[in-house]
Design a protein around this motif. Structure first.
Motif, PDB file in Angstrom:
ATOM      1  N   GLY A  59     -22.268  -2.459  -6.559  1.00 40.55           N
ATOM      2  CA  GLY A  59     -22.580  -4.134  -5.482  1.00 40.55           C
ATOM      3  C   GLY A  59     -23.607  -4.901  -5.976  1.00 40.55           C
ATOM      4  N   ASP A  60     -23.431  -5.372  -5.910  1.00 44.99           N
ATOM      5  CA  ASP A  60     -25.272  -6.982  -5.724  1.00 44.99           C
ATOM      6  C   ASP A  60     -25.812  -6.504  -3.926  1.00 44.99           C
ATOM      7  N   GLY A  61     -24.924  -6.187  -2.884  1.00 49.53           N
ATOM      8  CA  GLY A  61     -25.642  -5.958  -2.073  1.00 49.53           C
ATOM      9  C   GLY A  61     -26.186  -4.658  -1.720  1.00 49.53           C
ATOM     10  N   TYR A  62     -26.130  -3.927  -0.501  1.00 47.98           N
ATOM     11  CA  TYR A  62     -26.412  -2.832   0.294  1.00 47.98           C
ATOM     12  C   TYR A  62     -25.194  -1.654  -0.198  1.00 47.98           C
ATOM     13  N   GLY A  63     -24.162  -1.550  -0.704  1.00 43.78           N
ATOM     14  CA  GLY A  63     -23.164  -0.900  -1.032  1.00 43.78           C
ATOM     15  C   GLY A  63     -23.341   0.770  -1.797  1.00 43.78           C
ATOM     16  N   ILE A  64     -22.893   1.534  -0.607  1.00 44.59           N
ATOM     17  CA  ILE A  64     -23.161   2.965  -1.422  1.00 44.59           C
ATOM     18  C   ILE A  64     -21.930   3.594  -1.771  1.00 44.59           C
ATOM     19  N   VAL A  65     -21.934   4.503  -2.558  1.00 44.77           N
ATOM     20  CA  VAL A  65     -20.870   5.158  -3.130  1.00 44.77           C
ATOM     21  C   VAL A  65     -21.167   6.532  -2.781  1.00 44.77           C
ATOM     22  N   VAL A  66     -20.637   7.548  -2.426  1.00 42.15           N
ATOM     23  CA  VAL A  66     -20.692   9.063  -2.516  1.00 42.15           C
ATOM     24  C   VAL A  66     -19.786   9.689  -2.961  1.00 42.15           C
ATOM     25  N   ASP A  67     -19.715  10.093  -3.616  1.00 43.75           N
ATOM     26  CA  ASP A  67     -19.173  11.692  -4.807  1.00 43.75           C
ATOM     27  C   ASP A  67     -18.952  12.260  -4.152  1.00 43.75           C
ATOM     28  N   ALA A 141     -21.306  -6.147   4.750  1.00 43.56           N
ATOM     29  CA  ALA A 141     -21.462  -7.689   4.458  1.00 43.56           C
ATOM     30  C   ALA A 141     -19.195  -8.052   4.882  1.00 43.56           C
ATOM     31  N   GLU A 142     -18.671  -7.033   6.047  1.00 35.43           N
ATOM     32  CA  GLU A 142     -16.836  -7.516   6.023  1.00 35.43           C
ATOM     33  C   GLU A 142     -17.236  -8.660   6.512  1.00 35.43           C
ATOM     34  N   GLU A 143     -18.039  -8.768   7.429  1.00 37.68           N
ATOM     35  CA  GLU A 143     -18.215 -10.154   7.940  1.00 37.68           C
ATOM     36  C   GLU A 143     -17.963 -11.751   8.139  1.00 37.68           C
ATOM     37  N   VAL A 144     -18.965 -11.630   6.695  1.00 37.93           N
ATOM     38  CA  VAL A 144     -18.876 -13.051   6.131  1.00 37.93           C
ATOM     39  C   VAL A 144     -18.648 -12.864   4.923  1.00 37.93           C
ATOM     40  N   GLY A 148     -18.275  -7.760   1.585  1.00 38.45           N
ATOM     41  CA  GLY A 148     -19.010  -6.917   0.398  1.00 38.45           C
ATOM     42  C   GLY A 148     -17.908  -6.021  -0.810  1.00 38.45           C
ATOM     43  N   ALA A 149     -16.473  -5.820  -0.633  1.00 35.03           N
ATOM     44  CA  ALA A 149     -16.214  -5.576  -1.264  1.00 35.03           C
ATOM     45  C   ALA A 149     -15.373  -6.054  -2.273  1.00 35.03           C
ATOM     46  N   ASN A 336      -3.340  -9.796  13.842  1.00 35.86           N
ATOM     47  CA  ASN A 336      -4.117 -11.290  13.997  1.00 35.86           C
ATOM     48  C   ASN A 336      -5.116 -11.556  12.856  1.00 35.86           C
ATOM     49  N   ALA A 337      -6.294 -10.535  13.085  1.00 38.00           N
ATOM     50  CA  ALA A 337      -7.430 -10.587  12.240  1.00 38.00           C
ATOM     51  C   ALA A 337      -7.193 -10.280  10.579  1.00 38.00           C
ATOM     52  N   SER A 338      -8.669 -10.997  10.204  1.00 36.43           N
ATOM     53  CA  SER A 338      -8.790 -10.507   8.824  1.00 36.43           C
ATOM     54  C   SER A 338      -9.900 -10.046   7.932  1.00 36.43           C
ATOM     55  N   GLU A 339      -8.937  -9.187   6.876  1.00 38.94           N
ATOM     56  CA  GLU A 339     -10.128  -7.709   6.879  1.00 38.94           C
ATOM     57  C   GLU A 339     -10.636  -7.968   4.530  1.00 38.94           C
ATOM     58  N   ASP A 340     -11.972  -7.797   4.607  1.00 41.09           N
ATOM     59  CA  ASP A 340     -12.187  -8.157   3.122  1.00 41.09           C
ATOM     60  C   ASP A 340     -11.817  -6.178   2.637  1.00 41.09           C
ATOM     61  N   PHE A 341     -11.364  -5.757   3.599  1.00 41.75           N
ATOM     62  CA  PHE A 341     -10.564  -4.374   2.700  1.00 41.75           C
ATOM     63  C   PHE A 341      -9.241  -4.998   2.138  1.00 41.75           C
ATOM     64  N   ALA A 342      -8.725  -6.113   2.051  1.00 36.08           N
ATOM     65  CA  ALA A 342      -7.554  -6.652   1.277  1.00 36.08           C
ATOM     66  C   ALA A 342      -7.835  -6.973   0.418  1.00 36.08           C
ATOM     67  N   TYR A 343      -9.076  -6.849  -0.347  1.00 31.05           N
ATOM     68  CA  TYR A 343      -9.375  -6.597  -1.323  1.00 31.05           C
ATOM     69  C   TYR A 343      -9.460  -5.329  -2.596  1.00 31.05           C
ATOM     70  N   PHE A 344      -9.314  -3.929  -1.683  1.00 35.02           N
ATOM     71  CA  PHE A 344      -9.562  -3.110  -2.318  1.00 35.02           C
ATOM     72  C   PHE A 344      -7.820  -2.838  -2.153  1.00 35.02           C
ATOM     73  N   ALA A 345      -7.035  -3.539  -1.165  1.00 33.81           N
ATOM     74  CA  ALA A 345      -5.534  -3.391  -1.731  1.00 33.81           C
ATOM     75  C   ALA A 345      -5.092  -4.163  -2.499  1.00 33.81           C
ATOM     76  N   GLN A 346      -5.405  -4.307  -3.575  1.00 32.93           N
ATOM     77  CA  GLN A 346      -4.706  -5.637  -4.063  1.00 32.93           C
ATOM     78  C   GLN A 346      -5.749  -4.396  -5.410  1.00 32.93           C
ATOM     79  N   LYS A 347      -6.087  -3.851  -5.910  1.00 31.96           N
ATOM     80  CA  LYS A 347      -6.036  -3.129  -6.686  1.00 31.96           C
ATOM     81  C   LYS A 347      -5.638  -1.379  -6.810  1.00 31.96           C
ATOM     82  N   LYS A 348      -5.355  -1.073  -5.352  1.00 29.88           N
ATOM     83  CA  LYS A 348      -5.187   0.223  -5.298  1.00 29.88           C
ATOM     84  C   LYS A 348      -3.718   0.349  -4.355  1.00 29.88           C
ATOM     85  N   PRO A 349      -3.110   1.357  -3.790  1.00 34.30           N
ATOM     86  CA  PRO A 349      -2.034   1.369  -2.675  1.00 34.30           C
ATOM     87  C   PRO A 349      -2.877   1.902  -2.069  1.00 34.30           C
TER      88      PRO A 349
END
Length: 395
Positions: A59-67, A141-144, A148-149, A336-349
């Motif tokens: 990503g364009d921030g500080y995201g990290i992927v571990v495989d 960056a989930e909060e703003v 970050g997703a 009630n709250a919102s979450e940018d995990f929602a972007y992941f859920a748009q792409k995959k089950p």
């Protein structure tokens, strides 16, 4: 799948319970806000440095992927945890209180990161027993908004992933409970900035001025009619004005006011209705009061929709594992709250579920509060719940 895999993994997690708490307290003491998580990201990468896995920035921030088992054939499950803090001054008397003025882990992301780090280490130790591969997504960056997703997805975080899960600790839910909901689960969100510009002047001569405070106040009261008179009563929607900047003096008429607003919805249709009506009321305020407006409307996080089949499986798996620390597994209902995990859920089950972290004193210290507090017993529950899902997923 090795028949002993789940029991071995659970035993390892028990052995590392104290490490989870230690990691969480270190992260709590050194919080960094969204889009500024440089040192936190380095801390996460250093944790994996000597472990048998593949780690790369994403990503364009500080995201990290571990495989884990990156090249192994079979299904690939992704597991996400966020690690940003909030720009809030902590008001807790803790030995590990935030050392960064004006920044605090007030939403539990320190706990999310701590449990996933330890779970990842244990999974790596047992990786030969996994019939497939696991991708750990450490997201900033989930909060703003824009969050970050999105940039991580664009950079390939979900490439070749079959399904994705995540956990959020919840101080409003009793510790010892795991809660989840199938289908639309968390609200979508929009934010707006609005400026009304009139003409300032002396309070004794209002006829020579054009009061922006009056115009802004009219807008705020009219705004409430959208939910009460424009939405179907069975639809979910809320509009909040969180800031009305009209500070002045006793005898001066303000020529300009600035407002900040928040919108929450549970459907695309409701999102459209609210936005169109806000725009209409803004235009009407301009005409009625002779002011000029500037509206910046940001439709950002979508509604978080949990895949129904996967969510039902996750519920069954956690129940079947009979985790000693889990007293109940139940339906959370809509959150009630919102979450940018929602972007992941748009792409995959996807399945995003909740682990209670209500403090032992029974008090509720809300998320985003300067007094936010969690019961650290939730950390082992997060790790074991995730372990249960992973073991059954690859079985």
């Amino acid at each position: 799948m090795d028949a002993n895999f789940e029991s071995e993994l659970m035993q390892l997690l028990d052995e590392h319970k104290d490490e989870m708490i230690k990691l969480r307290r270190y992260l709590h003491e050194h919080p960094e806000p969204s889009f500024h998580e440089k040192h936190t990201a380095e801390f996460i990468k250093n944790y994996y440095r000597d472990l048998d896995c593949k780690v790369h920035d994403c990503g364009d921030g500080y995201g990290i992927v571990v495989d884990i088992n990156a090249d192994k054939p079979g299904k690939k499950l992704a597991w996400r945890a966020d690690f940003d803090a909030l720009q809030i001054q902590e008001d807790n008397d803790l030995p590990f209180k935030s050392q960064n003025p004006g920044v605090m882990h007030a939403c539990g992301h320190d706990g999310h990161t701590a449990y996933l780090l330890v779970l990842g280490k244990c999974l790596i130790q047992l990786k030969d027993k996994i019939n497939g591969s696991i991708r750990l997504i450490h997201q900033p960056a989930e909060e703003v908004a824009p969050g970050g997703a999105l940039s991580m997805i664009k950079d390939g975080a979900l490439d070749d992933v079959d399904d994705i899960c995540g956990i959020h600790v919840m101080s409003t839910m009793p510790t010892g409970t795991v809660q989840l909901h199938a289908g639309p689960t968390q609200t979508g969100r929009a934010n707006f900035d609005l400026t009304f510009t009139g003409k300032g002047g002396h309070a004794s001569m209002p006829q020579l001025s054009n009061d922006a405070i009056v115009a802004g106040s009219y807008f705020v009261t009219q705004l409430q009619t959208i939910v009460s008179r424009r939405l179907n009563p069975f639809e979910v929607g809320s509009i909040t004005i969180g800031s009305f900047d009209g500070v002045g003096s006793y005898n001066a008429i303000k020529g300009q006011v600035k407002l900040k607003g928040d919108v929450r919805v549970m459907s695309k249709e409701t999102r459209k209705v609210i936005k169109e009506n806000i725009e209409q009321i803004v235009k009407g305020t301009d005409v009625t009061f002779g002011v000029k407006s500037k509206l910046d409307y940001d439709d950002n996080y979508p509604v978080l929709i949990n895949n129904r089949d996967l969510t039902k499986e996750v519920e069954t798996w956690i129940k079947e594992s009979d985790i000693p620390e889990v007293r109940a597994v139940k339906d959370s209902g809509v959150v009630n709250a919102s979450e940018d995990f929602a972007y992941f859920a748009q792409k995959k089950p996807a399945c995003f579920f909740y682990v209670g972290c209500q403090p032992k004193d029974g008090g509720i210290y809300p998320h985003h509060s300067p007094k936010f507090m969690m019961n650290e017993d939730c950390l082992i529950i997060c790790a074991k719940s995730a372990a249960s899902v992973i073991c059954h997923y690859f079985a």
